[in-house]
Motif scaffolding. Structure first.
Motif, PDB file in Angstrom:
ATOM      1  N   MET A 147       0.833  -1.206   0.000  1.00  0.00           N
ATOM      2  CA  MET A 147       0.000   0.000   0.000  1.00  0.00           C
ATOM      3  C   MET A 147       0.866   1.255   0.000  1.00  0.00           C
ATOM      4  SD  MET A 147      -2.939  -1.123   2.739  1.00  0.00           S
ATOM      5  CE  MET A 147      -3.608   0.544   2.787  1.00  0.00           C
ATOM      6  N   ALA A 148       1.952   1.247   0.782  1.00  0.00           N
ATOM      7  CA  ALA A 148       2.839   2.409   0.831  1.00  0.00           C
ATOM      8  C   ALA A 148       3.476   2.672  -0.526  1.00  0.00           C
ATOM      9  CB  ALA A 148       3.914   2.193   1.901  1.00  0.00           C
ATOM     10  N   GLU A 149       3.839   1.618  -1.224  1.00  0.00           N
ATOM     11  CA  GLU A 149       4.423   1.786  -2.554  1.00  0.00           C
ATOM     12  C   GLU A 149       3.403   2.355  -3.530  1.00  0.00           C
ATOM     13  OE1 GLU A 149       6.837  -0.873  -5.912  1.00  0.00           O
ATOM     14  OE2 GLU A 149       6.198  -1.760  -4.003  1.00  0.00           O
ATOM     15  N   LEU A 153       4.949   6.459  -1.291  1.00  0.00           N
ATOM     16  CA  LEU A 153       5.860   6.683  -0.177  1.00  0.00           C
ATOM     17  C   LEU A 153       7.217   6.070  -0.499  1.00  0.00           C
ATOM     18  CD1 LEU A 153       3.590   5.983   2.931  1.00  0.00           C
ATOM     19  CD2 LEU A 153       4.532   8.167   2.219  1.00  0.00           C
ATOM     20  N   GLY A 154       8.255   6.874  -0.489  1.00  0.00           N
ATOM     21  CA  GLY A 154       9.581   6.389  -0.824  1.00  0.00           C
ATOM     22  C   GLY A 154      10.350   5.916   0.378  1.00  0.00           C
ATOM     23  N   ARG A 155       9.703   5.265   1.321  1.00  0.00           N
ATOM     24  CA  ARG A 155      10.382   4.767   2.514  1.00  0.00           C
ATOM     25  C   ARG A 155       9.648   3.544   3.022  1.00  0.00           C
ATOM     26  NH1 ARG A 155       8.922   9.915   6.117  1.00  0.00           N
ATOM     27  NH2 ARG A 155       8.620  10.798   4.056  1.00  0.00           N
ATOM     28  N   ASP A 156      10.344   2.787   3.848  1.00  0.00           N
ATOM     29  CA  ASP A 156       9.723   1.628   4.465  1.00  0.00           C
ATOM     30  C   ASP A 156       8.851   2.070   5.632  1.00  0.00           C
ATOM     31  OD1 ASP A 156      10.983  -0.125   2.749  1.00  0.00           O
ATOM     32  OD2 ASP A 156      12.758  -0.296   4.032  1.00  0.00           O
ATOM     33  N   VAL A 157       7.691   1.460   5.745  1.00  0.00           N
ATOM     34  CA  VAL A 157       6.775   1.724   6.859  1.00  0.00           C
ATOM     35  C   VAL A 157       6.623   0.434   7.649  1.00  0.00           C
ATOM     36  CG1 VAL A 157       4.480   2.482   7.551  1.00  0.00           C
ATOM     37  CG2 VAL A 157       5.559   3.472   5.515  1.00  0.00           C
ATOM     38  N   ARG A 158       7.058   0.454   8.901  1.00  0.00           N
ATOM     39  CA  ARG A 158       6.980  -0.748   9.730  1.00  0.00           C
ATOM     40  C   ARG A 158       5.590  -0.866  10.356  1.00  0.00           C
ATOM     41  NH1 ARG A 158      11.450   0.772  13.792  1.00  0.00           N
ATOM     42  NH2 ARG A 158      10.561   2.820  13.308  1.00  0.00           N
ATOM     43  N   HIS A 199      -5.487   5.427   5.830  1.00  0.00           N
ATOM     44  CA  HIS A 199      -5.588   6.698   6.563  1.00  0.00           C
ATOM     45  C   HIS A 199      -4.266   7.007   7.264  1.00  0.00           C
ATOM     46  CE1 HIS A 199      -7.671   9.702   9.174  1.00  0.00           C
ATOM     47  NE2 HIS A 199      -6.730   9.332  10.012  1.00  0.00           N
ATOM     48  N   GLU A 200      -3.667   6.008   7.906  1.00  0.00           N
ATOM     49  CA  GLU A 200      -2.394   6.218   8.592  1.00  0.00           C
ATOM     50  C   GLU A 200      -1.283   6.566   7.614  1.00  0.00           C
ATOM     51  OE1 GLU A 200      -2.187   6.415  11.858  1.00  0.00           O
ATOM     52  OE2 GLU A 200      -4.346   6.029  11.869  1.00  0.00           O
ATOM     53  N   LEU A 201      -1.305   5.958   6.433  1.00  0.00           N
ATOM     54  CA  LEU A 201      -0.306   6.306   5.421  1.00  0.00           C
ATOM     55  C   LEU A 201      -0.442   7.762   4.984  1.00  0.00           C
ATOM     56  CD1 LEU A 201      -0.311   3.090   3.193  1.00  0.00           C
ATOM     57  CD2 LEU A 201       1.417   3.812   4.865  1.00  0.00           C
ATOM     58  N   GLY A 202      -1.672   8.282   5.025  1.00  0.00           N
ATOM     59  CA  GLY A 202      -1.854   9.701   4.732  1.00  0.00           C
ATOM     60  C   GLY A 202      -1.121  10.580   5.733  1.00  0.00           C
ATOM     61  N   HIS A 203      -1.146  10.202   7.022  1.00  0.00           N
ATOM     62  CA  HIS A 203      -0.399  10.950   8.035  1.00  0.00           C
ATOM     63  C   HIS A 203       1.107  10.869   7.788  1.00  0.00           C
ATOM     64  CE1 HIS A 203      -3.817  12.026  10.399  1.00  0.00           C
ATOM     65  NE2 HIS A 203      -4.135  10.788  10.711  1.00  0.00           N
ATOM     66  N   ILE A 204       1.571   9.669   7.406  1.00  0.00           N
ATOM     67  CA  ILE A 204       3.010   9.505   7.159  1.00  0.00           C
ATOM     68  C   ILE A 204       3.440  10.316   5.949  1.00  0.00           C
ATOM     69  CG2 ILE A 204       4.781   7.823   6.548  1.00  0.00           C
ATOM     70  CD1 ILE A 204       3.190   5.752   8.165  1.00  0.00           C
ATOM     71  N   LEU A 251      -8.053   4.489  -2.061  1.00  0.00           N
ATOM     72  CA  LEU A 251      -8.924   3.311  -2.014  1.00  0.00           C
ATOM     73  C   LEU A 251      -9.894   3.298  -3.179  1.00  0.00           C
ATOM     74  CD1 LEU A 251      -9.789   3.266   1.810  1.00  0.00           C
ATOM     75  CD2 LEU A 251      -8.307   1.650   0.600  1.00  0.00           C
ATOM     76  N   GLY A 252     -10.225   4.498  -3.660  1.00  0.00           N
ATOM     77  CA  GLY A 252     -11.189   4.607  -4.750  1.00  0.00           C
ATOM     78  C   GLY A 252     -12.624   4.455  -4.299  1.00  0.00           C
TER      79      GLY A 252
END
Length: 424
Positions: A147-149, A153-158, A199-204, A251-252
């Motif tokens: 989802m991050a990709e 998002l150009g970083r790893d999300v743990r 939603h959390e990825l939006g914050h990141i 999400l669309g």
């Protein structure tokens, strides 16, 4: 500048922010009303600017005061406040009362700031310990990374699964991590949990965790003003809407996120105040916004901040007018340092000198600084007996003074006092 002068300046800055914060809050409220139908990013920027101004305004005043005597006065006049000493002898002078108690005000403020810093540090330590100790879920970690990709998002999300947690929480901006309650992983449908993670990825994506920490700094330093907490709450509300929009776009399907939020509301999860979680803000309002976006009409209650702003400016203008009159009177004043006799104790006659029948007069010269405290002192004319001279010195050190004034400004000045020792 002495430490006492710094404390006095800081005390006046904290007190003046009471009305400054009201002005900032009223202006922010009116701008938010005007932007009620704009994108949440616009309202978010306005609220962030208002909170930044809450910190910048008193900070600029404090810097101008500490810069030096002349610059301090210019800065104080520009920002509508005064830091000159006020004669405490005037009855009913509340400015003099505040001036006398600025030390206690700053001490109480410092204690509260220290307690809030400890609370925030404890929360950060808990998050750090949780990230290190809690387990991950390989399947959900793979989903979150994919989802991050897709979200760019150009970083790893743990991802960490936490037993005792109310709702998903985002922590960190350099190495972000999403903490997910174990109950959600086990009990929520995967497609709804994915919506919360989006939603959390939006914050990141927007580094909201870092901004939230900066908010906490302002809340800690200016904890005593309701305007700070109101503006900060509006920032979090708009931030949640921005993250909702981000998740809905990727999400669309806005209904999917609305269902996920509805499930959170049904389970009655409580929120956390340290980091941004998916259940921040009013859940029902966010669900309605996702399902039925609509324009907001102008409410007559929006005029209340306008009235408050007008009253704040009127009150400030009246206070400044009164202050200018007081300062004008003070500028024409030139007085000597005067003792505050309520603080002066009669020196104890040394028993040895009483027994020996010693009498005499000692003249002491002493330096009274701008705060009314005795600095240096010397014997200009001795009584002829060292013990009586020392007793007079001891009594003088316990005495407080009103500083000398030159053109209304407190100055350091040497003055004299006589102690007459007589046996009756």
């Amino acid at each position: 500048m002495s430490a006492q002068a710094v404390v006095a300046a800081l005390g006046w800055v904290l007190l003046n922010f009471l009305w400054q914060g009201c002005v900032i809050a009223c202006i922010t409220a009116e701008l938010l009303v005007a932007l009620r139908n704009a994108r949440p990013e616009s309202r978010y920027a306005v609220a962030c600017l208002g909170l930044a101004l809450c910190l910048a305004w008193p900070a600029a005043v404090l810097v101008s005061v500490l810069a030096g005597p002349h610059d301090a006065q210019a800065g104080a006049v520009f920002f509508g406040i005064g830091f000159q000493a006020v004669p405490a002898s005037e009855p009913g002078n509340w400015l003099a009362w505040l001036q006398a108690h600025t030390g206690w005000i700053v001490a109480l403020w410092t204690a509260c700031v220290a307690a809030l810093c400890l609370r925030t540090a404890t929360g950060l330590l808990w998050i750090g310990r949780t990230v290190r100790k809690e387990r991950g879920d390989p399947a959900w970690q793979a989903r979150l990374s994919a989802m991050a990709e897709r979200c760019g998002l150009g970083r790893d999300v743990r991802l960490r699964v936490v037993e005792r947690l109310a709702s998903p929480v985002t922590a960190g901006w350099w190495r972000p991590v999403v903490l997910v309650p174990a109950s959600l992983v086990a009990g929520m449908p995967p497609h709804l949990l994915e919506a919360l993670l989006a939603h959390e990825l939006g914050h990141i994506k927007r580094h909201d965790y870092l901004v939230n920490l900066l908010q906490n700094v302002v809340e800690i330093l200016l904890f005593y003003h309701p305007a700070v907490w109101w503006i900060s709450r509006r920032i979090r509300t708009e931030r949640e809407q921005i993250a909702d929009d981000f998740a809905a776009r990727h999400l669309g399907d806005p209904r999917r996120l609305a269902l996920a939020l509805s499930e959170l509301e049904r389970l009655q999860f409580a929120g956390t105040g340290l980091a941004q979680a998916a259940n921040g803000g009013d859940l029902l309002a966010r669900i309605r916004r996702l399902l039925r976006p609509s324009t907001q009409s102008l409410d007559w209650r929006a005029l209340v901040p306008v009235l408050g702003l007008a009253l704040a400016f009127a009150g400030s203008a009246q206070a400044l007018a009164g202050r200018d009159a007081v300062l004008a009177d003070q500028r024409s004043m030139t007085t000597k340092a005067l003792a505050d006799f309520s603080s002066c104790a009669r020196p104890d006659y040394p028993q040895a000198d009483i027994d020996a029948g010693h009498q005499g007069t000692v003249t002491l010269a002493f330096l009274v600084d701008q705060t009314g405290i005795v600095g240096d002192s010397r014997v200009e004319r001795s009584s002829g007996f060292a013990s009586m001279d020392e007793a007079a010195h001891g009594a003088l050190r316990k005495c407080r003074f009103h500083p000398a004034l030159q053109q209304g400004r407190p100055v350091t000045e040497w003055t004299r006092v006589q102690y007459v020792w007589t046996l009756e």
